[in-house]
Design a protein around this motif. Structure first.
Motif, PDB file in Angstrom:
ATOM      1  N   GLY A 198     -47.331  49.998  -4.795  1.00  0.00           N
ATOM      2  CA  GLY A 198     -46.344  49.589  -5.779  1.00  0.00           C
ATOM      3  C   GLY A 198     -44.896  49.721  -5.355  1.00  0.00           C
ATOM      4  O   GLY A 198     -44.007  49.427  -6.142  1.00  0.00           O
ATOM      5  N   MET A 199     -44.632  50.149  -4.115  1.00  0.00           N
ATOM      6  CA  MET A 199     -43.238  50.342  -3.706  1.00  0.00           C
ATOM      7  C   MET A 199     -42.697  49.225  -2.822  1.00  0.00           C
ATOM      8  O   MET A 199     -41.492  49.088  -2.673  1.00  0.00           O
ATOM      9  N   LYS A 259     -33.154  39.071 -11.673  1.00  0.00           N
ATOM     10  CA  LYS A 259     -31.747  39.288 -12.043  1.00  0.00           C
ATOM     11  C   LYS A 259     -30.820  39.049 -10.857  1.00  0.00           C
ATOM     12  O   LYS A 259     -29.779  38.420 -10.989  1.00  0.00           O
ATOM     13  N   PHE A 260     -31.218  39.575  -9.687  1.00  0.00           N
ATOM     14  CA  PHE A 260     -30.325  39.499  -8.524  1.00  0.00           C
ATOM     15  C   PHE A 260     -30.511  38.202  -7.717  1.00  0.00           C
ATOM     16  O   PHE A 260     -29.971  38.065  -6.631  1.00  0.00           O
ATOM     17  N   GLY A 312     -44.177  49.959 -11.266  1.00  0.00           N
ATOM     18  CA  GLY A 312     -43.004  49.702 -10.429  1.00  0.00           C
ATOM     19  C   GLY A 312     -42.898  48.257  -9.982  1.00  0.00           C
ATOM     20  O   GLY A 312     -41.797  47.732  -9.776  1.00  0.00           O
ATOM     21  N   LEU A 323     -37.040  43.971  -1.970  1.00  0.00           N
ATOM     22  CA  LEU A 323     -35.872  43.466  -2.699  1.00  0.00           C
ATOM     23  C   LEU A 323     -34.596  44.076  -2.134  1.00  0.00           C
ATOM     24  O   LEU A 323     -33.590  43.376  -1.953  1.00  0.00           O
ATOM     25  N   GLY A 324     -34.626  45.370  -1.844  1.00  0.00           N
ATOM     26  CA  GLY A 324     -33.452  46.000  -1.223  1.00  0.00           C
ATOM     27  C   GLY A 324     -33.108  45.335   0.106  1.00  0.00           C
ATOM     28  O   GLY A 324     -31.943  45.051   0.395  1.00  0.00           O
ATOM     29  N   PHE A 351     -37.679  54.416 -10.410  1.00  0.00           N
ATOM     30  CA  PHE A 351     -38.626  54.235  -9.297  1.00  0.00           C
ATOM     31  C   PHE A 351     -38.196  53.031  -8.455  1.00  0.00           C
ATOM     32  O   PHE A 351     -38.054  53.111  -7.238  1.00  0.00           O
ATOM     33  N   ASN A 352     -37.967  51.925  -9.142  1.00  0.00           N
ATOM     34  CA  ASN A 352     -37.548  50.700  -8.454  1.00  0.00           C
ATOM     35  C   ASN A 352     -36.219  50.903  -7.737  1.00  0.00           C
ATOM     36  O   ASN A 352     -36.037  50.470  -6.599  1.00  0.00           O
ATOM     37  N   ALA A 405     -36.689  52.990  -4.525  1.00  0.00           N
ATOM     38  CA  ALA A 405     -37.417  52.209  -3.517  1.00  0.00           C
ATOM     39  C   ALA A 405     -36.551  51.076  -2.971  1.00  0.00           C
ATOM     40  O   ALA A 405     -36.605  50.756  -1.780  1.00  0.00           O
ATOM     41  N   MET A 406     -35.725  50.474  -3.822  1.00  0.00           N
ATOM     42  CA  MET A 406     -34.784  49.449  -3.338  1.00  0.00           C
ATOM     43  C   MET A 406     -33.817  50.039  -2.321  1.00  0.00           C
ATOM     44  O   MET A 406     -33.464  49.407  -1.323  1.00  0.00           O
ATOM     45  N   ALA A 441     -33.918  42.251   0.975  1.00  0.00           N
ATOM     46  CA  ALA A 441     -33.470  40.877   0.695  1.00  0.00           C
ATOM     47  C   ALA A 441     -32.000  40.870   0.279  1.00  0.00           C
ATOM     48  O   ALA A 441     -31.210  40.035   0.743  1.00  0.00           O
ATOM     49  N   LEU A 442     -31.611  41.814  -0.559  1.00  0.00           N
ATOM     50  CA  LEU A 442     -30.215  41.873  -1.002  1.00  0.00           C
ATOM     51  C   LEU A 442     -29.311  42.326   0.148  1.00  0.00           C
ATOM     52  O   LEU A 442     -28.164  41.878   0.249  1.00  0.00           O
ATOM     53  N   GLU A 456     -40.969  46.476 -12.586  1.00  0.00           N
ATOM     54  CA  GLU A 456     -39.538  46.820 -12.496  1.00  0.00           C
ATOM     55  C   GLU A 456     -38.888  45.968 -11.413  1.00  0.00           C
ATOM     56  O   GLU A 456     -37.808  45.396 -11.605  1.00  0.00           O
ATOM     57  N   ALA A 457     -39.561  45.887 -10.277  1.00  0.00           N
ATOM     58  CA  ALA A 457     -39.021  45.092  -9.171  1.00  0.00           C
ATOM     59  C   ALA A 457     -38.995  43.610  -9.520  1.00  0.00           C
ATOM     60  O   ALA A 457     -38.071  42.881  -9.146  1.00  0.00           O
ATOM     61  N   SER A 461     -40.104  46.585  -4.353  1.00  0.00           N
ATOM     62  CA  SER A 461     -38.751  47.117  -4.559  1.00  0.00           C
ATOM     63  C   SER A 461     -38.016  47.244  -3.231  1.00  0.00           C
ATOM     64  O   SER A 461     -36.853  46.847  -3.111  1.00  0.00           O
ATOM     65  N   ALA A 462     -38.684  47.811  -2.246  1.00  0.00           N
ATOM     66  CA  ALA A 462     -38.039  47.985  -0.942  1.00  0.00           C
ATOM     67  C   ALA A 462     -37.721  46.622  -0.328  1.00  0.00           C
ATOM     68  O   ALA A 462     -36.650  46.431   0.258  1.00  0.00           O
ATOM     69  N   ALA A 469     -35.962  42.953 -11.532  1.00  0.00           N
ATOM     70  CA  ALA A 469     -34.732  43.103 -10.757  1.00  0.00           C
ATOM     71  C   ALA A 469     -34.552  41.947  -9.768  1.00  0.00           C
ATOM     72  O   ALA A 469     -33.442  41.428  -9.609  1.00  0.00           O
ATOM     73  N   GLY A 477     -34.981  49.960   1.095  1.00  0.00           N
ATOM     74  CA  GLY A 477     -34.801  48.644   1.722  1.00  0.00           C
ATOM     75  C   GLY A 477     -33.383  48.450   2.243  1.00  0.00           C
ATOM     76  O   GLY A 477     -33.177  47.961   3.353  1.00  0.00           O
ATOM     77  N   PHE A 478     -32.401  48.837   1.436  1.00  0.00           N
ATOM     78  CA  PHE A 478     -31.001  48.738   1.892  1.00  0.00           C
ATOM     79  C   PHE A 478     -30.779  49.585   3.149  1.00  0.00           C
ATOM     80  O   PHE A 478     -30.090  49.169   4.080  1.00  0.00           O
TER      81      PHE A 478
END
Lengths: 275, 311
Positions: free
Chosen positions: A121-122, A166-167, A156, A128-129, B57-58, B61-62, A131-132, A159-160, A125-126, A163, B65-66
């Motif tokens: 489940g992570m 949105k982004f 999670g 997405l980080g 959590f999100n 975890a994001m 990608a941004l 949640e991702a 999100s990672a 997000a 990635g950054f």
């Protein structure tokens, strides 16, 4: 995709299935079911789609792949070794003490692994980080995240999903390995996903479908996803857990089970061809 | 009393200043930006500010990635939510791979006093301290906050930064030399050592003054870096005084007190006692809660005296 190219990729997938069964039988541990269901998806990414350079694994602007369903890592390792990120001899030490090939993907041990995963489940999100981050760096890189269908029961993920919408992460391409089976049973028995396409659409995603065992279908869906503007993409890939070995297909018991000598012979005979 | 500045204001301003100097800084927020003060950064750098809503959590975890993209993410939310709701990515993404993520957990200890025990963080240090690869920093005043933010941005690796909500007296001046991993001796006395972390350090200093009135000389040490901890300063204080009292707005199980006891039991066995939490607290005025739950200067001084009798 030309017929010749399609044949090459299919042959490669068959070879990976053989190697997978050889390795997992030899080490008597690991996850065959989910590795077999994502064979065509991972192979298409590493041999047809992704802009990566095994000689320069940290190259700026490269595409990235996150195996969010980390237990399928034998298939990832087979692809990385074949692409030359590390010697193929290493594969036989999978899951063994002092090997860089962990039971779940490990960024700091294995060349080519972009993120450690395993706890489900992570990865979205990672991803997405990442990608941004690529957007801030103004590159054309795509971030691919392979999700298990059981995995998206994790909160999670949603949640991702909110997000990413949105982004406007249109460089984020998630692929759902939709084999319908999780560890304890079928998804219908354990926790049904309902209309997963509508769910992601309502979260603002560009939703695509493909046959997850047809390299041409996977490739075409990825091409469409790459054209998305403003929306992240979710490719729902229909797959079969344990694909290619009849007694494993669709069986939750083959999520993570040692392969006996007799089963090994049957599996190899069924796969035929290849090696 | 000396000038008071809220730690969260000092943090928000320090993050903004950092953002001006380093374009690799990004900030993530989980819908409490007006409270954590990450909003100060967000107003100036909207392109590098990601408010993910109520999804800790999100968010964490994001941030992983950054970090993998070469950015330096500062992640912001209440300490209690950071270390419970986002515990999974903190442990299995960020710490496991030593990712360069800075986790700023604010409203630590009892400082979110009126919101009650559900919002008060008394277990966060214990969790992050037990994870390999983590650096854990807990600041005591506005100057230390600013210096800590600068220092952790320079350091390549995962850091948990523990921040208070409350206005806190300014203890240090601008010449203060903050170094990750180095404790700071603020008073030297031979009878007892009081080792504190966070804004409650101020009460430890007041306790030393009360003890002085009774003719008892106390050493007071500020441990801003709980991991890796400054073993030398702790052992030296134990050698000098033979009695060590720890003070923290956190459970006595697994926090600063445990860290100090681990150092002394392995290097220089010394009687140790603990000021900290053994129960959940409640809603109320912050200073009243500190008194009621045993963090008042008088309580600390009395505990120090009892400890001296054990020598």
């Amino acid at each position: 995709m030309t017929k010749e190219r399609k044949k090459e990729l299919q042959d490669l997938c068959l070879k990976f299935r053989h190697d997978l069964i050889d390795i997992l039988h030899s080490i008597q541990t690991g996850h065959p079911g989910g590795s077999l269901s994502c064979t065509e998806i991972v192979t298409t990414l590493y041999f047809e789609k992704m802009n990566i350079d095994p000689k320069d694994p940290q190259k700026e602007g490269r595409d990235r792949f996150i195996l969010s369903k980390g237990h399928a890592c034998p298939m990832l390792y087979l692809n990385l070794a074949e692409r030359g990120f590390f010697p193929k001899e290493d594969l036989k030490h999978l899951r063994q003490t002092d090997s860089h090939l962990q039971g779940h993907p490990c960024f700091h041990k294995t060349p080519g692994v972009e993120l450690s995963t395993g706890p489900l489940g992570m990865g979205l999100s990672a991803g997405l980080g990442m990608a941004l981050g690529e957007k801030l760096k103004k590159t054309d890189a795509k971030i691919y995240v392979l999700l298990g269908d059981g995995e998206i029961q994790e909160g999670g993920i949603w949640e991702a999903a909110m997000a990413a919408s949105k982004f406007k992460a249109d460089n984020l391409i998630a692929i759902l390995d939709y084999n319908g089976v999780q560890l304890d049973g079928t998804l219908e028995e354990i926790m049904p996903l309902g209309d997963v396409a509508s769910k992601f659409e309502s979260f603002g995603w560009n939703v695509l479908h493909c046959d997850g065992h047809d390299v041409e279908s996977v490739s075409a869906a990825i091409d469409k996803a790459k054209e998305s503007t403003d929306k992240p993409s979710m490719i729902i890939a229909r797959t079969v857990k344990g694909k290619g070995i009849s007694f494993m297909e669709g069986k939750n018991t083959w999520h993570g089970k040692p392969i006996s000598d007799e089963e090994y012979k049957m599996a190899k005979a069924e796969l035929g061809g290849g090696n | 009393m000396s000038k008071q500045i809220a730690i969260r204001d000092a943090y928000g301003e320090a993050l903004l200043e950092l953002g001006k100097k380093n374009e690799k800084i990004v900030a993530l927020e989980a819908d409490v930006g007006a409270s954590t003060k990450s909003i100060l950064f967000g107003e100036v750098f909207p392109d590098r500010y990601f408010n993910v809503g109520i999804s800790e959590f999100n968010m964490v975890a994001m941030a992983a990635g950054f970090a993998q993209e070469g950015f330096i993410p500062f992640v912001n939310t209440f300490a209690v939510f950071m270390t419970t709701r986002a515990s999974d990515p903190i442990q299995s993404l960020i710490a496991y791979d030593k990712l360069n993520v800075k986790m700023a957990g604010t409203y630590a200890g009892l400082s979110d006093s009126y919101d009650g025990a559900s919002h008060q963080a008394i277990t966060d240090i214990a969790f992050v301290r037990s994870i390999p690869n983590m650096t854990v920093i807990s600041v005591s005043d506005a100057v230390e906050t600013k210096k800590a933010v600068e220092a952790i941005a320079e350091y390549d690796g995962p850091v948990y930064l523990r921040l208070s909500r409350a206005p806190a007296p300014v203890i240090f001046d601008e010449n203060y030399d903050f170094q990750i991993g180095k404790g700071v001796e603020l008073r030297t006395g031979k009878d007892v050592a009081i080792i504190a972390t966070g804004t409650i350090l101020h009460n430890a200093l007041k306790a030393a003054e009360l003890l002085e009135e009774e003719g008892i000389e106390a050493t007071v040490i500020n441990i801003h870096t709980i991991k890796p901890i400054d073993e030398e300063i702790i052992i030296n204080a134990a050698r000098l005084t033979g009695a060590v009292l720890t003070v923290e707005e956190h459970s006595i199980y697994g926090g600063l007190g445990s860290a100090v006891a681990e150092v002394l039991s392995q290097n220089y066995p010394t009687p140790v006692d603990f000021v900290g939490a053994t129960t959940f607290a409640e809603s109320g005025d912050y200073d009243e809660l500190l008194e009621k739950y045993g963090y008042g200067a008088r309580t600390i001084a009395d505990k120090a005296k009892q400890l001296i009798n054990r020598k």
